[in-house]
Design an enzyme around this catalytic site. Structure first.
Site, PDB file in Angstrom:
ATOM      1  N   MET A  32       0.714  -1.102   0.116  1.00  0.00           N
ATOM      2  CA  MET A  32      -0.035   0.116  -0.034  1.00  0.00           C
ATOM      3  C   MET A  32       0.916   1.252   0.041  1.00  0.00           C
ATOM      4  O   MET A  32       0.403   2.236   0.461  1.00  0.00           O
ATOM      5  CB  MET A  32      -0.908   0.160   1.272  1.00  0.00           C
ATOM      6  CG  MET A  32      -2.049  -1.294   1.115  1.00  0.00           C
ATOM      7  SD  MET A  32      -3.328  -1.212   2.314  1.00  0.00           S
ATOM      8  CE  MET A  32      -2.748  -0.820   3.735  1.00  0.00           C
ATOM      9  N   ALA A  34       4.135   3.731   1.149  1.00  0.00           N
ATOM     10  CA  ALA A  34       4.669   4.317   2.295  1.00  0.00           C
ATOM     11  C   ALA A  34       5.903   3.253   2.417  1.00  0.00           C
ATOM     12  O   ALA A  34       5.716   2.597   3.745  1.00  0.00           O
ATOM     13  CB  ALA A  34       3.800   4.488   3.465  1.00  0.00           C
ATOM     14  N   ASP A  37      12.152  -0.247   5.182  1.00  0.00           N
ATOM     15  CA  ASP A  37      13.012  -1.344   4.665  1.00  0.00           C
ATOM     16  C   ASP A  37      12.396  -2.865   4.619  1.00  0.00           C
ATOM     17  O   ASP A  37      13.084  -3.699   3.800  1.00  0.00           O
ATOM     18  CB  ASP A  37      14.015  -1.499   5.703  1.00  0.00           C
ATOM     19  CG  ASP A  37      14.971  -0.295   5.496  1.00  0.00           C
ATOM     20  OD1 ASP A  37      14.985   0.249   4.482  1.00  0.00           O
ATOM     21  OD2 ASP A  37      16.036   0.037   6.537  1.00  0.00           O
ATOM     22  N   GLY A  38      11.301  -3.085   5.204  1.00  0.00           N
ATOM     23  CA  GLY A  38      10.395  -4.252   5.300  1.00  0.00           C
ATOM     24  C   GLY A  38      10.139  -4.616   3.818  1.00  0.00           C
ATOM     25  O   GLY A  38      10.151  -5.516   3.227  1.00  0.00           O
ATOM     26  N   HIS A  39       9.683  -3.349   3.160  1.00  0.00           N
ATOM     27  CA  HIS A  39       8.999  -3.645   1.796  1.00  0.00           C
ATOM     28  C   HIS A  39      10.188  -3.850   1.025  1.00  0.00           C
ATOM     29  O   HIS A  39      10.170  -4.772   0.011  1.00  0.00           O
ATOM     30  CB  HIS A  39       8.390  -2.408   1.238  1.00  0.00           C
ATOM     31  CG  HIS A  39       7.198  -2.171   2.032  1.00  0.00           C
ATOM     32  ND1 HIS A  39       6.886  -1.122   2.627  1.00  0.00           N
ATOM     33  CD2 HIS A  39       5.872  -2.900   2.028  1.00  0.00           C
ATOM     34  CE1 HIS A  39       5.659  -0.951   3.306  1.00  0.00           C
ATOM     35  NE2 HIS A  39       4.931  -2.091   2.750  1.00  0.00           N
TER      36      HIS A  39
HETATM   37  O1  PAF Z   1      -0.056  -5.885   3.599  1.00  0.00           O
HETATM   38  C1  PAF Z   1      -0.607  -4.963   2.910  1.00  0.00           C
HETATM   39  O2  PAF Z   1       0.231  -4.065   2.702  1.00  0.00           O
HETATM   40  C2  PAF Z   1      -2.010  -4.881   2.374  1.00  0.00           C
HETATM   41  O3  PAF Z   1      -2.974  -5.519   3.100  1.00  0.00           O
HETATM   42  C3  PAF Z   1      -1.999  -5.575   0.827  1.00  0.00           C
HETATM   43  C4  PAF Z   1      -1.505  -7.155   1.004  1.00  0.00           C
HETATM   44  C5  PAF Z   1      -1.216  -4.866  -0.021  1.00  0.00           C
HETATM   45  C6  PAF Z   1      -3.160  -5.627   0.271  1.00  0.00           C
HETATM   46  O4  PAF Z   1      -3.849  -4.498   0.426  1.00  0.00           O
END
Ligand code: PAF
Length: 281
Positions: A32, A34, A37-39
């Site tokens: 979503m 924002a 570092d986790g992403h």
């Molecule tokens: O974990 C998230 O960021 C959200 O729940 C996801 C998996 C992108 C679904 O909107």
């Protein structure tokens, strides 16, 4: 200088952008935005598992209740793009709400099993239907070979894994360990809401998880350990939603280590911010 990823905002544009990926393996990292570092850890793991990496950025309105933070959820699209460019991500799928939920949209997935075990579902009853529906759409839009989700949202990971399997979506769901700040706080886009004092207190959750897991492994009774952990979290100023030990696969309730492998899960509010975390026992 790193190249800015291509951005697709409609399904036809996504299809066109994915034409060069036709013979390659594709990994999807649903987010979503924002990004933290986790992403980025998810993106790096994705890169190890597939030739092409697609990152989706969509703040999904249907997983927020009216009293939740959809309006204030951090939106940092430009810095997200910079971070993804640095990771050499080629394609960002960033549909609008109109593209995802056009006039007349009338379908939703209502996951059962791990979505109905009395954890997040008790406190956010709308959440898993919103997540399952949007993730199913992301999977059918991008058609990846695999998709990576952080273990921080552990119940979400279990729900999405079951959905992909049950609906034969042909996507391998992969869970990636939580990335933590130096003091143990699990990285989350919502950490940005914490005041200085709340930020100092926030690692209490992880510390309690670790101490509780240790005590359970040493043979202390699960219910007694959890009672102590709950009291500790509340004394630190949190409003506790749950601290629970569950079966790591089904998230069913457990009595003892024999019902394992076990996972300890916590959710609590500090000030206005709701934090969740979990660890394996
Ligand atoms: O974990 C998230 O960021 C959200 O729940 C996801 C998996 C992108 C679904 O909107």
């Amino acid at each position: 200088m790193s190249t800015r990823p291509r951005i697709a905002r409609t399904v036809p544009a996504l299809r066109r952008a994915m034409e060069p990926f036709a013979r390659a393996t594709v990994a999807l990292v649903p987010t979503m935005g924002a990004l933290h570092d986790g992403h980025i850890a998810l993106v790096r793991q994705a890169r190890k598992r597939a030739r092409r990496v697609v990152v989706s950025i969509f703040v999904n309105p249907t997983q927020f209740a009216p009293n939740e933070d959809f309006g204030s959820y951090p939106r940092t699209f430009n810095s997200d793009l910079k971070a993804l460019a640095a990771e050499k991500v080629e394609l960002v799928w960033a549909p609008t709400a109109q593209v995802m939920y056009p006039e007349g949209f009338a379908t939703k997935i209502d996951p059962q099993g791990a979505a109905k075990v009395g954890l997040e579902d008790t406190f956010r009853p709308h959440f898993f239907s919103g997540v399952a529906t949007v993730v199913a759409k992301l999977f059918t839009q991008v058609r990846p070979d695999c998709a990576l989700f952080g273990e921080k949202d552990y119940q979400q990971l279990r729900v999405v894994t079951a959905m992909a399997r049950d609906l034969d979506l042909g996507v391998k769901v992969i869970g990636i360990p939580t990335v933590r700040e130096k003091d143990g706080l699990a990285m989350s886009s919502r950490n940005a809401y914490l005041t200085e004092h709340e930020r100092k207190m926030a690692p209490v959750l992880y510390r309690t998880l670790k101490a509780s897991a240790k005590a359970i492994k040493q043979g202390e009774t699960i219910e007694r350990v959890l009672e102590q952990g709950r009291a500790h979290i509340e004394q630190a100023g949190f409003a506790l939603d749950y601290l629970e030990a569950r079966n790591a696969g089904t998230l069913a309730k457990v009595q003892s280590l024999k019902d394992g492998p076990l996972r300890l899960l916590v959710a609590a509010k500090i000030g206005k911010t709701r934090l969740i975390d979990n660890i394996a026992i």
